[in-house]
Write a protein that holds these residues in place. Structure first.
Motif, PDB file in Angstrom:
ATOM      1  N   ILE A 162      48.072  -1.773   3.874  1.00 29.38           N
ATOM      2  CA  ILE A 162      48.550  -2.414   4.526  1.00 29.38           C
ATOM      3  C   ILE A 162      48.516  -1.729   5.830  1.00 29.38           C
ATOM      4  CG2 ILE A 162      50.243  -3.440   4.078  1.00 29.38           C
ATOM      5  CD1 ILE A 162      52.378  -1.467   5.283  1.00 29.38           C
ATOM      6  N   ALA A 163      47.984  -2.944   7.242  1.00 27.61           N
ATOM      7  CA  ALA A 163      47.708  -2.400   8.800  1.00 27.61           C
ATOM      8  C   ALA A 163      49.037  -2.931   9.571  1.00 27.61           C
ATOM      9  CB  ALA A 163      46.159  -2.908   9.215  1.00 27.61           C
ATOM     10  N   LEU A 164      49.234  -1.425  10.823  1.00 25.68           N
ATOM     11  CA  LEU A 164      50.035  -1.910  11.766  1.00 25.68           C
ATOM     12  C   LEU A 164      50.020  -1.882  12.512  1.00 25.68           C
ATOM     13  CD1 LEU A 164      53.127  -3.031  11.830  1.00 25.68           C
ATOM     14  CD2 LEU A 164      53.661   0.006  12.602  1.00 25.68           C
ATOM     15  N   GLN A 165      49.088  -3.217  12.914  1.00 27.24           N
ATOM     16  CA  GLN A 165      48.348  -2.558  14.722  1.00 27.24           C
ATOM     17  C   GLN A 165      48.692  -2.937  15.846  1.00 27.24           C
ATOM     18  OE1 GLN A 165      44.808  -1.735  14.506  1.00 27.24           O
ATOM     19  NE2 GLN A 165      45.652  -0.766  13.290  1.00 27.24           N
ATOM     20  N   GLY A 166      48.611  -2.513  16.597  1.00 22.73           N
ATOM     21  CA  GLY A 166      49.289  -2.957  18.235  1.00 22.73           C
ATOM     22  C   GLY A 166      49.982  -2.177  18.937  1.00 22.73           C
ATOM     23  N   PRO A 167      50.670  -2.639  19.809  1.00 20.66           N
ATOM     24  CA  PRO A 167      51.176  -1.606  21.322  1.00 20.66           C
ATOM     25  C   PRO A 167      51.974  -1.206  21.077  1.00 20.66           C
ATOM     26  CG  PRO A 167      50.773  -3.481  22.636  1.00 20.66           C
ATOM     27  CD  PRO A 167      49.796  -3.988  21.587  1.00 20.66           C
ATOM     28  N   GLY A 207      40.680  -2.838  17.808  1.00 22.32           N
ATOM     29  CA  GLY A 207      40.812  -2.020  19.167  1.00 22.32           C
ATOM     30  C   GLY A 207      42.261  -2.097  19.759  1.00 22.32           C
ATOM     31  N   GLU A 208      42.838  -2.129  18.706  1.00 22.03           N
ATOM     32  CA  GLU A 208      44.904  -1.510  19.635  1.00 22.03           C
ATOM     33  C   GLU A 208      44.796  -0.586  18.875  1.00 22.03           C
ATOM     34  OE1 GLU A 208      46.123  -3.279  21.718  1.00 22.03           O
ATOM     35  OE2 GLU A 208      44.755  -4.837  21.679  1.00 22.03           O
ATOM     36  N   ASP A 209      45.839   0.456  19.153  1.00 22.38           N
ATOM     37  CA  ASP A 209      46.849   1.196  18.367  1.00 22.38           C
ATOM     38  C   ASP A 209      47.324   0.502  17.659  1.00 22.38           C
ATOM     39  OD1 ASP A 209      47.625   4.100  17.657  1.00 22.38           O
ATOM     40  OD2 ASP A 209      49.840   3.186  19.295  1.00 22.38           O
ATOM     41  N   GLY A 210      47.392   1.659  16.285  1.00 20.82           N
ATOM     42  CA  GLY A 210      48.694   0.651  14.929  1.00 20.82           C
ATOM     43  C   GLY A 210      47.624   2.275  13.546  1.00 20.82           C
ATOM     44  N   ALA A 368      24.289 -17.859  28.458  1.00 18.69           N
ATOM     45  CA  ALA A 368      25.331 -16.926  28.056  1.00 18.69           C
ATOM     46  C   ALA A 368      24.128 -15.558  29.475  1.00 18.69           C
ATOM     47  CB  ALA A 368      25.095 -16.738  26.631  1.00 18.69           C
ATOM     48  N   LYS A 369      24.928 -14.433  28.768  1.00 20.08           N
ATOM     49  CA  LYS A 369      24.643 -12.987  28.986  1.00 20.08           C
ATOM     50  C   LYS A 369      25.049 -11.969  28.316  1.00 20.08           C
ATOM     51  CE  LYS A 369      24.766 -12.502  33.848  1.00 20.08           C
ATOM     52  NZ  LYS A 369      24.607 -13.909  34.449  1.00 20.08           N
ATOM     53  N   VAL A 370      24.026 -10.816  28.216  1.00 19.94           N
ATOM     54  CA  VAL A 370      24.292  -9.600  27.270  1.00 19.94           C
ATOM     55  C   VAL A 370      25.723  -9.022  28.093  1.00 19.94           C
ATOM     56  CG1 VAL A 370      23.211  -7.787  26.700  1.00 19.94           C
ATOM     57  CG2 VAL A 370      21.578  -9.899  26.436  1.00 19.94           C
ATOM     58  N   VAL A 371      26.819  -8.331  27.297  1.00 20.34           N
ATOM     59  CA  VAL A 371      27.558  -7.536  27.380  1.00 20.34           C
ATOM     60  C   VAL A 371      28.003  -6.312  27.023  1.00 20.34           C
ATOM     61  CG1 VAL A 371      28.693  -9.332  28.934  1.00 20.34           C
ATOM     62  CG2 VAL A 371      29.058  -9.087  27.006  1.00 20.34           C
ATOM     63  N   LYS A 372      28.050  -5.665  27.467  1.00 20.85           N
ATOM     64  CA  LYS A 372      28.543  -4.501  26.577  1.00 20.85           C
ATOM     65  C   LYS A 372      29.682  -5.030  26.239  1.00 20.85           C
ATOM     66  CE  LYS A 372      27.505  -0.347  29.375  1.00 20.85           C
ATOM     67  NZ  LYS A 372      26.591  -0.299  30.150  1.00 20.85           N
ATOM     68  N   VAL A 373      30.536  -4.832  24.734  1.00 16.48           N
ATOM     69  CA  VAL A 373      31.494  -4.225  24.549  1.00 16.48           C
ATOM     70  C   VAL A 373      32.265  -3.531  24.157  1.00 16.48           C
ATOM     71  CG1 VAL A 373      30.180  -6.340  22.614  1.00 16.48           C
ATOM     72  CG2 VAL A 373      30.594  -3.651  21.627  1.00 16.48           C
ATOM     73  N   PRO A 374      34.039  -2.802  24.119  1.00 21.87           N
ATOM     74  CA  PRO A 374      34.807  -4.244  23.443  1.00 21.87           C
ATOM     75  C   PRO A 374      34.747  -5.068  24.589  1.00 21.87           C
ATOM     76  CG  PRO A 374      35.506  -2.267  23.724  1.00 21.87           C
ATOM     77  CD  PRO A 374      34.742  -2.248  23.911  1.00 21.87           C
ATOM     78  N   PHE A 375      34.814  -6.235  24.287  1.00 25.24           N
ATOM     79  CA  PHE A 375      35.387  -7.330  25.690  1.00 25.24           C
ATOM     80  C   PHE A 375      36.943  -7.778  25.815  1.00 25.24           C
ATOM     81  CE2 PHE A 375      31.692  -9.033  22.668  1.00 25.24           C
ATOM     82  CZ  PHE A 375      30.995 -10.208  23.356  1.00 25.24           C
ATOM     83  N   VAL A 376      37.729  -6.820  25.287  1.00 26.98           N
ATOM     84  CA  VAL A 376      38.903  -6.162  26.063  1.00 26.98           C
ATOM     85  C   VAL A 376      39.011  -4.699  26.025  1.00 26.98           C
ATOM     86  CG1 VAL A 376      40.217  -8.607  25.282  1.00 26.98           C
ATOM     87  CG2 VAL A 376      40.278  -7.001  23.224  1.00 26.98           C
ATOM     88  N   PRO A 377      39.578  -4.470  26.755  1.00 21.98           N
ATOM     89  CA  PRO A 377      39.838  -3.184  26.743  1.00 21.98           C
ATOM     90  C   PRO A 377      40.468  -2.488  24.913  1.00 21.98           C
ATOM     91  CG  PRO A 377      40.644  -3.522  28.897  1.00 21.98           C
ATOM     92  CD  PRO A 377      40.128  -5.172  27.865  1.00 21.98           C
ATOM     93  N   ASN A 378      39.807  -1.207  24.724  1.00 25.62           N
ATOM     94  CA  ASN A 378      40.394  -0.709  23.638  1.00 25.62           C
ATOM     95  C   ASN A 378      41.713   0.059  23.531  1.00 25.62           C
ATOM     96  OD1 ASN A 378      38.658  -1.208  21.768  1.00 25.62           O
ATOM     97  ND2 ASN A 378      37.101   0.119  22.380  1.00 25.62           N
ATOM     98  N   ASN A 379      42.296   0.025  23.096  1.00 24.59           N
ATOM     99  CA  ASN A 379      44.054   0.369  23.185  1.00 24.59           C
ATOM    100  C   ASN A 379      45.023   1.426  22.640  1.00 24.59           C
ATOM    101  OD1 ASN A 379      45.938   0.431  25.051  1.00 24.59           O
ATOM    102  ND2 ASN A 379      47.113  -1.349  23.306  1.00 24.59           N
ATOM    103  N   PHE A 380      43.109   2.564  22.307  1.00 26.56           N
ATOM    104  CA  PHE A 380      43.546   3.605  21.097  1.00 26.56           C
ATOM    105  C   PHE A 380      44.882   4.545  21.699  1.00 26.56           C
ATOM    106  CE2 PHE A 380      38.830   2.823  19.674  1.00 26.56           C
ATOM    107  CZ  PHE A 380      39.833   1.554  18.864  1.00 26.56           C
ATOM    108  N   TYR A 381      45.363   5.511  20.265  1.00 24.13           N
ATOM    109  CA  TYR A 381      46.408   6.478  21.172  1.00 24.13           C
ATOM    110  C   TYR A 381      45.832   7.389  21.272  1.00 24.13           C
ATOM    111  CZ  TYR A 381      50.244  10.040  21.016  1.00 24.13           C
ATOM    112  OH  TYR A 381      50.674  10.992  21.284  1.00 24.13           O
ATOM    113  N   ARG A 382      45.981   8.205  23.153  1.00 23.52           N
ATOM    114  CA  ARG A 382      44.362   9.459  22.942  1.00 23.52           C
ATOM    115  C   ARG A 382      45.654  10.255  23.677  1.00 23.52           C
ATOM    116  NH1 ARG A 382      39.689   7.865  21.319  1.00 23.52           N
ATOM    117  NH2 ARG A 382      38.632   6.275  22.211  1.00 23.52           N
ATOM    118  N   GLY A 383      47.161  10.305  23.251  1.00 19.56           N
ATOM    119  CA  GLY A 383      47.664  11.576  23.438  1.00 19.56           C
ATOM    120  C   GLY A 383      48.500  11.400  24.527  1.00 19.56           C
TER     121      GLY A 383
END
Lengths: 383, 126
Positions: A162-167, A207-210, A368-383
């Motif tokens: 299972i995965a538990l994801q989100g802030p 893309g979230e912490d979890g 359309a436009k070529v863009v950098k991903v992610p489309f929403v900022p990653n929210n990983f835990y960085r300590g």
């Protein structure tokens, strides 16, 4: 999700099937399993809930296995796995995890996977892998084909995932496991939750912490019910799982990556550590080295359609002169991006962020436009 | 109100000598579609035969065609879609109409389901 159409003789159920149905899930066939595509909340609200609080996902259809050396050393198992994947396995510390791919001889991607070294005392020579549901049988056959004497592949068909994801995931999980709060991103722990043994890694596909939590089949329902008692936690189906990972710029196997794409084209060079690029020694290394030296003719990019019309998988990408330059491999609506989001492959000279392109949607060229991903900022835990 | 087996509804009104049909999707269809995020509507003046693709409704999950349930010409489209595609989910059988058409042959409505028949159809479909 074209896997939905995949025919399977008999649709399998995960241990959580009854829980999904009891909570009103709409079940669909996916990679041979009946899986929840959405719950009564709906894809949009599930997606937004996961970005705002915490989402619980059943990903038990994925393949889990250990690779264990009879000589009791991590080095032997790591040396073997390094022949099949381009990432640095040997330098994994106990409890550390990396993202990698299985490649074929041509350097095409057979699957993408997580590989980790267990941190549990007495088991630090064990390698744990998690592979895609739709590829697990082929992956395990691939490993077995190359497996030398003295090494074992132990398929964990007695484990759920299972995965538990989100802030809010860390707030919730650390009420049971205080150490979970400060675990490093891409690290794992083997600990009990409320007395139930679990393998927990700080990673995910949103893309979230979890966390991703592997647990024995018999215990998974109890863990889920415990987590679902928290108001912050809601069940999230495959529909929102797909829009979450797409906004996060993460590849879906069989769509954004497959045997026709190489890791460099797919923008996954970051997952191949420098000495492995130069030294090779893995299946498909020649292709990776050629792509690095000559730069591949096409690249995976993010595509941001103007306006509101989503561009789905298979949509042709043209330059502004109307010449075909690529194709969308994943596309839909990003609830957090509040608009259509997509990714696909374009010829290299169109791959720079900001390049104007057209998308052929129902016969009409839409800007359309070529863009950098992610489309929403990653929210990983960085300590 | 009449319903088609493609889960569209048709409301017929007289405008002078003309028969004007307002077309939308049923509440059942709206629920099946899930969260609607985009609707592509036909041009006013476009002519369709019965069964032609006339509009597209995109949910988070997928794109679905909306068929012209009758032959005729488009006289109006629902401008609300531009800013509020979620109206399909909120009020599918009222504010959530897609387009109006001046129909060529009101006889094409004969044999279409009324609300009760549509309900029976849905029950048998499950």
């Amino acid at each position: 999700m074209n896997e939905c159409q995949m025919n399977s003789q008999k649709t399998k159920h995960t241990q959580l099937y009854d829980l999904h149905v009891a909570r009103g899930a709409k079940m669909v066939p996916f990679a041979g399993y009946a899986m929840p595509v959405q719950y009564p909340m709906g894809v949009m609200k599930e997606h937004l809930h996961c970005r705002a609080a915490a989402g619980l996902f059943d990903v038990s259809h994925m393949g889990q296995a250990f690779i264990i050396s009879d000589d009791g050393t991590f080095e032997t198992a790591a040396a073997f796995l390094e022949k099949l994947v381009p990432c640095d396995v040997k330098s994994l510390e106990p409890g550390q995890q990396r993202y990698t791919q299985f490649l074929n001889e041509d350097g095409g991607i057979l699957d993408d996977l997580m590989v980790s070294r267990l941190g549990l005392e007495g088991h630090q020579h064990w390698i744990y892998i998690v592979v895609n549901a739709g590829r697990k049988d082929a992956d395990f056959a691939h490993i077995n084909k190359h497996l030398p004497n003295g090494l074992k592949l132990k398929i964990l068909d007695d484990m759920s995932l299972i995965a538990l994801q989100g802030p809010k995931a860390a707030d919730v999980l650390s009420q049971y496991i205080p150490e979970a709060a400060t675990m490093a991103f891409m690290s794992s722990l083997d600990v009990p939750i409320g007395g139930i043994w679990c393998h927990i890694s700080r990673s995910g596909y949103t893309g979230e912490d979890g966390y991703e939590i592997a647990v024995k089949h018999g215990d998974v329902q109890a863990i889920c019910e415990t987590l679902l008692r928290h108001d912050e936690v809601e069940l999230i189906g495959l529909g929102a799982r797909d829009s979450l990972r797409l906004e996060a710029g993460l590849c879906l196997y069989g769509h954004d990556i497959d045997t026709t794409t190489s890791p460099v084209e797919a923008g996954l060079l970051w997952s191949i550590q420098k000495h492995r690029r130069t030294q090779g020694g893995f299946i498909g290394a020649a292709r990776v080295q050629k792509d690095i030296a000559e730069r591949p003719p096409r690249r995976r990019v993010g595509i941001q359609p103007d306006g509101r019309a989503p561009a789905r998988e298979g949509t042709i990408i043209q330059n502004t002169d109307g010449k075909d330059i690529g194709v969308i491999t994943s596309g839909g609506f990003g609830p957090s991006a509040e608009g259509p989001v997509a990714m696909g492959y374009v010829k290299r000279r169109y791959s720079r962020a900001g390049t104007d392109v057209n998308l052929l949607i129902r016969g009409k060229a839409k800007p359309a436009k070529v863009v950098k991903v992610p489309f929403v900022p990653n929210n990983f835990y960085r300590g | 109100m009449k319903y088609t087996e493609d889960h569209e509804w048709i409301q017929l009104a007289k405008d002078g000598d003309s028969d004007i049909a307002t077309i939308g999707v049923s509440a059942h269809a709206a629920e099946q579609l899930g969260d609607v995020v985009y609707v592509e509507l036909p041009e006013v003046g476009a002519e369709f035969d019965k069964g032609d693709d006339a509009a597209v409704v995109e949910s988070v999950k997928a794109a679905s065609e909306i068929y012209a349930p009758l032959g005729g010409g488009i006289t109006a489209v629902n401008e609300a879609w531009e800013d509020a595609p979620e109206t399909v989910n909120a009020a599918p059988e009222t504010d959530g109409w897609f387009f109006k058409m001046k129909i060529t042959d009101s006889g094409e409505l004969d044999g279409m389901m009324d609300a009760d028949a549509y309900k029976t159809f849905l029950d048998s479909d499950d």
